[in-house]
Design a protein around this motif. Structure first.
Motif, mmCIF file in Angstrom:
data_model
loop_
_atom_site.group_PDB
_atom_site.id
_atom_site.type_symbol
_atom_site.label_atom_id
_atom_site.label_comp_id
_atom_site.label_asym_id
_atom_site.label_seq_id
_atom_site.Cartn_x
_atom_site.Cartn_y
_atom_site.Cartn_z
ATOM 1 N N LEU A 293 -92.173 44.468 -11.466
ATOM 2 C CA LEU A 293 -93.040 45.600 -10.951
ATOM 3 C C LEU A 293 -93.648 46.331 -11.910
ATOM 4 C CD1 LEU A 293 -89.953 46.779 -8.688
ATOM 5 C CD2 LEU A 293 -91.906 45.261 -8.019
ATOM 6 N N GLU A 294 -94.964 46.642 -11.408
ATOM 7 C CA GLU A 294 -95.855 47.420 -12.389
ATOM 8 C C GLU A 294 -96.645 48.821 -11.661
ATOM 9 O OE1 GLU A 294 -98.625 45.855 -15.029
ATOM 10 O OE2 GLU A 294 -97.535 43.814 -15.120
ATOM 11 N N LEU A 295 -96.783 49.886 -12.438
ATOM 12 C CA LEU A 295 -97.056 51.004 -11.997
ATOM 13 C C LEU A 295 -98.961 50.675 -11.750
ATOM 14 C CD1 LEU A 295 -95.637 54.097 -13.826
ATOM 15 C CD2 LEU A 295 -94.894 52.754 -11.624
ATOM 16 N N VAL A 296 -99.540 51.335 -10.864
ATOM 17 C CA VAL A 296 -100.972 51.246 -10.530
ATOM 18 C C VAL A 296 -101.657 52.797 -10.547
ATOM 19 C CG1 VAL A 296 -102.749 50.548 -8.961
ATOM 20 C CG2 VAL A 296 -100.823 49.280 -9.137
ATOM 21 N N ASP A 297 -102.503 52.692 -11.353
ATOM 22 C CA ASP A 297 -103.227 54.267 -11.402
ATOM 23 C C ASP A 297 -104.189 54.175 -10.130
ATOM 24 O OD1 ASP A 297 -102.138 55.572 -13.559
ATOM 25 O OD2 ASP A 297 -103.094 54.023 -14.797
ATOM 26 N N VAL A 298 -104.059 55.210 -9.392
ATOM 27 C CA VAL A 298 -104.790 55.277 -8.008
ATOM 28 C C VAL A 298 -105.842 56.546 -8.256
ATOM 29 C CG1 VAL A 298 -103.448 53.997 -6.795
ATOM 30 C CG2 VAL A 298 -102.758 56.301 -6.553
ATOM 31 N N ALA A 299 -105.814 57.418 -9.262
ATOM 32 C CA ALA A 299 -106.230 58.628 -9.118
ATOM 33 C C ALA A 299 -107.758 58.525 -8.486
ATOM 34 C CB ALA A 299 -106.441 59.266 -10.701
ATOM 35 N N ASP A 300 -108.487 57.461 -8.843
ATOM 36 C CA ASP A 300 -109.866 57.578 -8.550
ATOM 37 C C ASP A 300 -110.048 57.418 -7.016
ATOM 38 O OD1 ASP A 300 -110.698 57.606 -11.025
ATOM 39 O OD2 ASP A 300 -111.309 55.482 -11.362
ATOM 40 N N LEU A 301 -109.008 56.877 -6.225
ATOM 41 C CA LEU A 301 -108.879 56.600 -5.003
ATOM 42 C C LEU A 301 -108.423 57.715 -4.011
ATOM 43 C CD1 LEU A 301 -107.563 52.991 -4.896
ATOM 44 C CD2 LEU A 301 -109.899 53.771 -4.328
ATOM 45 N N VAL A 302 -107.968 58.784 -4.742
ATOM 46 C CA VAL A 302 -107.179 60.109 -3.906
ATOM 47 C C VAL A 302 -107.840 61.186 -4.368
ATOM 48 C CG1 VAL A 302 -105.049 58.687 -3.864
ATOM 49 C CG2 VAL A 302 -105.160 60.205 -5.808
ATOM 50 N N LYS A 303 -108.817 61.211 -5.358
ATOM 51 C CA LYS A 303 -109.363 62.698 -5.889
ATOM 52 C C LYS A 303 -109.991 63.351 -4.842
ATOM 53 C CE LYS A 303 -113.373 60.316 -8.112
ATOM 54 N NZ LYS A 303 -114.136 60.057 -9.498
ATOM 55 N N ASP A 304 -110.506 62.578 -3.922
ATOM 56 C CA ASP A 304 -111.339 63.304 -2.689
ATOM 57 C C ASP A 304 -110.488 63.417 -1.610
ATOM 58 O OD1 ASP A 304 -113.462 63.705 -4.505
ATOM 59 O OD2 ASP A 304 -114.431 61.850 -4.071
ATOM 60 N N CYS A 305 -109.154 63.038 -1.536
ATOM 61 C CA CYS A 305 -108.445 63.083 -0.183
ATOM 62 C C CYS A 305 -108.064 64.428 0.109
ATOM 63 C CB CYS A 305 -107.159 62.177 -0.550
ATOM 64 S SG CYS A 305 -105.703 63.158 -1.289
ATOM 65 N N GLY A 306 -107.415 64.921 1.178
ATOM 66 C CA GLY A 306 -107.107 66.003 1.839
ATOM 67 C C GLY A 306 -105.710 66.491 1.205
ATOM 68 N N PHE A 307 -104.852 65.497 0.574
ATOM 69 C CA PHE A 307 -103.658 65.957 -0.106
ATOM 70 C C PHE A 307 -103.962 66.512 -1.355
ATOM 71 C CE2 PHE A 307 -99.383 64.324 -1.314
ATOM 72 C CZ PHE A 307 -98.676 65.247 -0.848
ATOM 73 N N LYS A 308 -103.740 67.930 -1.198
ATOM 74 C CA LYS A 308 -103.953 68.717 -2.346
ATOM 75 C C LYS A 308 -103.200 68.352 -3.743
ATOM 76 C CE LYS A 308 -104.301 73.628 -3.993
ATOM 77 N NZ LYS A 308 -105.574 73.351 -4.608
ATOM 78 N N VAL A 309 -102.064 67.925 -3.670
ATOM 79 C CA VAL A 309 -101.275 67.686 -4.620
ATOM 80 C C VAL A 309 -101.815 66.520 -5.398
ATOM 81 C CG1 VAL A 309 -98.886 66.783 -5.487
ATOM 82 C CG2 VAL A 309 -98.931 68.387 -3.899
ATOM 83 N N PHE A 310 -102.261 65.356 -4.527
ATOM 84 C CA PHE A 310 -102.926 64.156 -5.142
ATOM 85 C C PHE A 310 -104.340 64.551 -5.787
ATOM 86 C CE2 PHE A 310 -100.872 60.301 -2.900
ATOM 87 C CZ PHE A 310 -99.452 60.795 -3.372
ATOM 88 N N ALA A 311 -105.116 65.387 -5.060
ATOM 89 C CA ALA A 311 -106.496 65.659 -5.262
ATOM 90 C C ALA A 311 -106.450 66.588 -6.694
ATOM 91 C CB ALA A 311 -107.228 66.401 -4.371
ATOM 92 N N ASP A 312 -105.557 67.510 -6.841
ATOM 93 C CA ASP A 312 -105.601 68.306 -7.997
ATOM 94 C C ASP A 312 -105.100 67.529 -9.152
ATOM 95 O OD1 ASP A 312 -106.473 70.335 -6.424
ATOM 96 O OD2 ASP A 312 -104.417 71.384 -6.559
ATOM 97 N N TRP A 313 -104.169 66.873 -9.009
ATOM 98 C CA TRP A 313 -103.788 66.048 -10.396
ATOM 99 C C TRP A 313 -104.714 65.155 -10.503
ATOM 100 C CZ3 TRP A 313 -101.272 68.179 -13.946
ATOM 101 C CH2 TRP A 313 -100.054 68.916 -13.573
ATOM 102 N N ALA A 314 -105.243 64.333 -9.658
ATOM 103 C CA ALA A 314 -106.307 63.276 -10.123
ATOM 104 C C ALA A 314 -107.353 63.675 -10.798
ATOM 105 C CB ALA A 314 -106.570 62.563 -8.687
ATOM 106 N N SER A 315 -107.574 64.890 -10.494
ATOM 107 C CA SER A 315 -109.069 65.762 -11.094
ATOM 108 C C SER A 315 -108.506 66.246 -12.606
ATOM 109 C CB SER A 315 -109.659 66.574 -10.119
ATOM 110 O OG SER A 315 -109.934 65.745 -9.060
ATOM 111 N N ALA A 316 -107.321 66.655 -12.764
ATOM 112 C CA ALA A 316 -107.022 67.402 -13.894
ATOM 113 C C ALA A 316 -106.865 66.713 -14.976
ATOM 114 C CB ALA A 316 -105.335 68.051 -13.509
ATOM 115 N N GLU A 317 -107.393 67.308 -16.074
ATOM 116 C CA GLU A 317 -107.210 66.812 -17.725
ATOM 117 C C GLU A 317 -105.874 66.482 -17.953
ATOM 118 O OE1 GLU A 317 -108.584 67.257 -22.090
ATOM 119 O OE2 GLU A 317 -109.145 68.830 -20.712
ATOM 120 N N GLY A 318 -105.129 65.525 -18.118
ATOM 121 C CA GLY A 318 -104.021 65.164 -18.563
ATOM 122 C C GLY A 318 -103.152 64.793 -17.378
ATOM 123 N N GLY A 319 -103.705 64.622 -16.287
ATOM 124 C CA GLY A 319 -102.898 64.411 -14.778
ATOM 125 C C GLY A 319 -102.971 62.747 -14.700
ATOM 126 N N ARG A 320 -101.921 62.435 -13.568
ATOM 127 C CA ARG A 320 -101.693 61.221 -13.428
ATOM 128 C C ARG A 320 -101.300 61.113 -11.818
ATOM 129 N NH1 ARG A 320 -98.245 56.266 -15.979
ATOM 130 N NH2 ARG A 320 -99.518 54.494 -15.025
#
Length: 594
Positions: A293-320
């Motif tokens: 099993l491996e982790l997959v980075d999905v920040a680019d796919l969620v940065k404009d979504c309506g789920f604030k937790v995902f969107a905020d951390w996807a755009s934050a410096e040092g976020g994942r």
């Protein structure tokens, strides 16, 4: 007192008279015919006391009938072939017909039976009985063979076994020191070594070139299954080397030792992975490669979504924002998913989102409503999820997300039977030089303060401390860090710069490490080394999750020796001799209270 060991009696001795010593593992009186399984450190052999016309045989039968569990015996008899072979033991082709049985020491009723699954506390309290058992004999003998093999390999290749001090100087970095009052120097203290680090570096300055030591080390820190207050490591140091030389040499050492002790062939060469890649793919700097099993980075796919937790951390410096697909995970109930969330919370998670895909491909996810259908389908596609799978999502600071998603990965691997067989070694390299400690508002060393940075210029290091990479490396095996090392700083100016970045001022550095700074001024060669955890490697070889099983007299998780009842109070007159007074603390404030 004896002619042979119990576990070494075989068909070559048929017809011969032998004398054996050991403990009665099992004693059976069948009414005029007695069987005793006699055990020593080599194994078990069956003793038979049977009717015969031989002089004194009645006394032999009478003694055999009185033998109890763990009685200490000496038996003389003749070796013969067994009619009923026991293929489960090495001596199962033969038995010894007793002509004399002597009870050397009668055992009182034992607090636990070796064939019971006794609790660890009672096993540690009566450790001498626990260590008699075949299981624990095997564990400790595995450790013994490991240490013997390490010594033979190193001695044959010119490494020099040099002892370093046990009473040494306290240092401000790493775990807490164990302090020892100095009677002849009132108010002053020695410290027990957390490692021989500084002494082995000084040995390189002194020209000894290749050093090793099976070293006892001490750290006053919380205990767990793979950690003890006192532990043993193979400590090594090389002069005139770079990372590749140290890694190639020690990799060959570990490969040869596993072949000798376990009959196991490890990969040649070991794969290598940077710290950054390990954290990105596995959420761990000691990834278990047996789990695919491996982790997959999905920040680019969620940065404009309506789920604030995902969107905020996807755009934050040092976020994942990371995802983990678990094949077959859709079978988990909501309660089981909540258990995963609770497990992730132990590693810093503030929430674990999920998506289930049932066997028809329908999606069940609390976060799906924050995406349009195409965007959520693309998100699941990026994870490789298919029918019957479950995907966990985590968002937050990069290191925190890596830690808790890595922990979820390990749990899922074990829960779903995804841990492959065999041995998966790995070198993890290029560690960050420093980590920022928010609480102390300063940098701390990721390895230790004597690890060399990848840059040679002190100004460059100072200007780029946040992103500096060290020349550190760890050897990992099946998800366990079994060895850690680095190329060391060999110039005094660079060592001073590192101390400065760690918040160790010039005055403190001189007080704590002046002897090292001085030594580095006098032609210190480039040098590096590594330390291997003997306890941890022995536990892996022995197939146990706890290093306590391969340490003869370990401490409990509450830092006690149940056998000797240590630690224990010291009388005031004895404390006065070393100029120490004890300040009593309320029981509720004492972390070691019993």
């Amino acid at each position: 007192m004896r002619t042979h060991f119990c576990g070494l009696i075989d068909e070559s001795l048929v017809g011969q008279t032998v004398t054996l010593c050991g403990w009665a593992d099992v004693a059976r009186d069948l009414g005029g015919l007695c069987f005793i399984d006699l055990r020593d450190h080599e194994g078990i052999v069956q003793i038979v006391a049977e009717p015969s016309d031989a002089p004194g045989n009645g006394a032999v039968l009478a003694t055999a009938a009185r033998v109890g569990y763990e009685d200490c015996l000496r038996v003389t008899g003749r070796v013969r072939r067994r009619q009923s072979v026991n293929a489960k033991i090495r001596t199962g082709q033969v038995e010894v017909v007793a002509t004399a049985i002597e009870v050397l020491n009668k055992a009182e009723p034992l607090p636990f039976h070796a064939h019971e699954n006794a609790g660890e506390d009672i096993r540690l309290k009566y450790r001498y009985l626990d260590l008699r058992t075949p299981k624990m004999q095997r564990m400790l003998r595995t450790r013994i063979r490991l240490v013997q093999a390490l010594r033979r390999w190193l001695d044959a290749r010119g490494f020099q076994d040099i002892e370093t001090p046990i009473l040494t100087k306290a240092t401000p970095e790493g775990a807490r020191d164990f302090l020892v009052p100095a009677r002849m120097h009132p108010g002053e203290f020695y410290a027990l070594p957390q490692s021989p680090q500084l002494f082995k570096q000084i040995l390189m300055v002194a020209g000894f070139d290749r050093y090793y030591q099976i070293a006892r080390c001490f750290r006053d820190e919380a205990l767990r299954a793979d950690r003890q207050l006192e532990f043993t490591q193979l400590d090594m140091e090389f002069a005139w080397v770079d990372e590749q030389i140290v890694q190639d040499t020690t990799e060959a050492l570990i490969r040869d030792v596993f072949r000798e002790v376990m009959g196991v062939e490890l990969a040649d060469p070991f794969p290598r992975m940077t710290w950054a890649e390990a954290m990105r793919r596995y959420g761990s700097d000691k990834p278990d490669l047996r789990i695919a099993l491996e982790l997959v980075d999905v920040a680019d796919l969620v940065k404009d979504c309506g789920f604030k937790v995902f969107a905020d951390w996807a755009s934050a410096e040092g976020g994942r924002v990371a995802a983990l697909r678990i094949p077959g995970g859709a079978a988990l109930s909501r309660k089981q998913i909540d258990e995963y969330a609770a497990h992730a919370a132990k590693f810093g998670s503030k929430g674990l989102a999920y998506a289930k895909l049932d066997e028809a491909g329908a999606v069940n996810s609390p976060i799906a409503k924050f995406f349009d259908e195409a965007a959520f389908a693309a998100l699941l596609q990026a994870t490789g999820a298919g029918k019957g799978d479950l995907v966990f999502f985590g968002a937050g600071p990069y290191r925190t997300v890596s830690d808790f998603m890595g922990a979820v990965r390990l749990k899922a691997g074990k829960d779903f039977g995804l841990v492959g067989a065999g041995w998966k070694p790995l070198w993890v390299t290029d560690f960050p030089m420093f980590e920022w400690d928010e609480e102390e508002q300063r940098y701390v060393a990721l390895h230790h303060p004597f690890t060399a940075p990848a840059v040679d210029d002190e100004a460059d290091l100072r200007a780029n401390a946040a992103t500096a990479v060290s020349r550190g490396y760890d050897m990992v095996l099946n998800g366990n860090e079994i060895g850690g090392g680095s190329i060391r700083i060999h110039r005094s100016a660079m060592q001073s710069a590192v101390f400065e970045l760690l918040g160790i001022g010039a005055e403190e550095a001189r007080a704590k490490f002046g002897f090292l700074l001085d030594a580095l001024k006098y032609g210190a060669p480039p040098h590096g080394g590594i330390a291997f955890g003997i306890d941890r490697i022995a536990a892996l070889m022995a197939g146990t999750d706890s290093i306590r099983d391969v340490i003869a007299f370990p401490k409990t998780t509450s830092a006690q020796c149940l056998l000797t009842d240590a630690p224990s109070p010291i009388p005031d007159p004895q404390l006065a001799e070393v100029h120490v007074a004890v300040r009593k603390t309320p029981e509720s404030e004492n972390p070691g209270s019993r």
